[in-house]
Design an enzyme around this catalytic site. Structure first.
Site, PDB file in Angstrom:
ATOM      1  N   LYS A 100       4.083  75.723 118.693  1.00 50.99           N
ATOM      2  CA  LYS A 100       2.909  74.851 118.831  1.00 50.99           C
ATOM      3  C   LYS A 100       1.742  75.617 118.215  1.00 50.99           C
ATOM      4  O   LYS A 100       1.002  76.326 118.897  1.00 50.99           O
ATOM      5  CB  LYS A 100       2.673  74.520 120.316  1.00 50.99           C
ATOM      6  CG  LYS A 100       1.656  73.388 120.511  1.00 50.99           C
ATOM      7  CD  LYS A 100       1.703  72.873 121.940  1.00 50.99           C
ATOM      8  CE  LYS A 100       0.563  71.921 122.230  1.00 50.99           C
ATOM      9  NZ  LYS A 100       0.598  70.678 121.458  1.00 50.99           N
TER      10      LYS A 100
HETATM   11  N1  PMP Z   1       5.313  66.891 119.758  1.00 52.47           N
HETATM   12  C1  PMP Z   1       4.117  67.311 119.312  1.00 52.47           C
HETATM   13  C2  PMP Z   1       3.903  67.483 117.854  1.00 52.47           C
HETATM   14  C3  PMP Z   1       3.096  67.584 120.224  1.00 52.47           C
HETATM   15  O1  PMP Z   1       1.897  67.993 119.802  1.00 52.47           O
HETATM   16  C4  PMP Z   1       3.323  67.395 121.599  1.00 52.47           C
HETATM   17  C5  PMP Z   1       2.215  67.658 122.586  1.00 52.47           C
HETATM   18  N2  PMP Z   1       2.173  69.004 122.956  1.00 52.47           N
HETATM   19  C6  PMP Z   1       4.589  66.968 122.014  1.00 52.47           C
HETATM   20  C7  PMP Z   1       5.555  66.717 121.059  1.00 52.47           C
HETATM   21  C8  PMP Z   1       4.918  66.788 123.462  1.00 52.47           C
HETATM   22  O2  PMP Z   1       4.997  68.041 124.070  1.00 52.47           O
HETATM   23  P1  PMP Z   1       4.618  68.266 125.595  1.00 52.47           P
HETATM   24  O3  PMP Z   1       5.387  67.251 126.368  1.00 52.47           O
HETATM   25  O4  PMP Z   1       5.059  69.654 125.870  1.00 52.47           O
HETATM   26  O5  PMP Z   1       3.165  68.070 125.715  1.00 52.47           O
END
Ligand code: PMP
Length: 303
Positions: A156
């Site tokens: 991320k």
């Molecule tokens: N994909 C992307 C590209 C994201 O930015 C996010 C948000 N963090 C998610 C999926 C979902 O991840 P999470 O459930 O951990 O927030």
């Protein structure tokens, strides 16, 4: 946007306006940051941070991929998250830890210091009011996600969100609620900032981590809760047209929570309304915060 009063930066709580970074910091030029987005919920037993430790573990995983040393321990970052919420009197619902290459060199491989901040603000419903209930209209983006072994989708990282911006801004320009990206294979990947679930015959199908997506914590939560409830969950590659053919479709993420999708590229999905499985998943998920779904895994971490 209304900014809260306090923010945590490099070990101290400061006023929002004082948490600054030099314009020549590495991150400003090269996108060299890793971050998290974490929700806080009010529950009958007080405010909680949802899967705080799992989110911050992912922060370290993202930093590891980019060979970025974070000069604090996981416990210190967890404590900073709690501290900044308390400093703002628990009036916010979203946490944003971010670690970034700071001022100290302009070369791509420069070993700059890593600066760390934890912000918090009031997120509310990310994709707009009433979407959790009524769903959104989505489109498949003309932009694909990055190919394997180009930018690691499993991190991320700030720079990855240039791709997310292309997808989300195109969707908005065309009048859609959110964009869905294909992987470089042409198969389904994920939303601009959300993972995808398709429902066929009562079973949940979700795209695999090999499809250039972020391994979402909400995705993992849904897989866990669904399997416990006896719903079959299958991780598999899916071609684009299955978005049009599935019985139900939703996106999930910390910000988007569980957002039903009622149409894709102008084709109605199922009945055009959130379906029974989507509703059940919403109930199981939001039930964590009103006590209806037992917190078996210690996901609700106290502030
Ligand atoms: N994909 C992307 C590209 C994201 O930015 C996010 C948000 N963090 C998610 C999926 C979902 O991840 P999470 O459930 O951990 O927030």
């Amino acid at each position: 946007m209304q900014y809260p009063e306090w923010i945590w930066q490099n070990g101290v709580i400061k006023r929002w306006a004082e948490a600054t970074t030099h314009v020549m910091a590495h991150v400003v030029h090269y996108g060299s940051s890793v971050f998290e987005g974490i929700r806080c919920y009010q529950t009958p037993s007080g405010p909680v941070i949802f899967r705080l430790t799992d989110h911050n573990k992912r922060l370290y995983a993202s930093a590891k991929i980019y060979d970025m040393a974070i000069p604090y321990s996981l416990e210190q970052i967890n404590a900073a998250c709690r501290e900044v919420l308390k400093a703002n009197d628990n009036t916010t619902d979203y946490l944003r830890p971010v670690a970034y290459r700071g001022l100290g060199g302009f070369g791509l491989s420069a070993d700059t210091p890593t600066d760390v901040a934890v912000a918090t603000w009031k997120m509310g419903q990310y994709l707009g009011a009433s979407v959790l209930d009524q769903g959104i209209d989505a489109c498949v983006s003309s932009w694909q996600r990055f190919a394997p072994n180009t930018l690691p989708a499993g991190a991320k990282a700030g720079g990855n969100y240039l791709s997310g911006q292309l997808v989300a801004r195109e969707a908005r320009r065309l009048g859609f609620g959110e964009g869905i990206a294909l992987a470089s294979t042409g198969l389904l990947s994920e939303g601009a900032g959300e993972n995808l679930f398709l429902v066929f015959d009562g079973a949940l199908h979700t795209t695999p981590v090999s499809a250039a997506l972020l391994n979402g914590i909400t995705r993992n939560t849904i897989i866990t809760l669904a399997r416990e409830a006896g719903i079959e969950v299958i991780e598999r590659d899916l071609p684009r047209e299955y978005l049009y053919l599935c019985d139900e479709l939703f996106m999930c993420g910390t910000a988007a929570e569980i957002t039903p999708i009622r149409s894709v590229d102008g084709r109605q999905v199922g009945s055009g309304k959130p379906g029974a499985v989507t509703r059940q998943i919403q109930e199981l998920f939001f039930g964590l915060f009103d006590g209806k779904t037992p917190d078996k895994y210690g996901w609700l971490e106290p502030v």
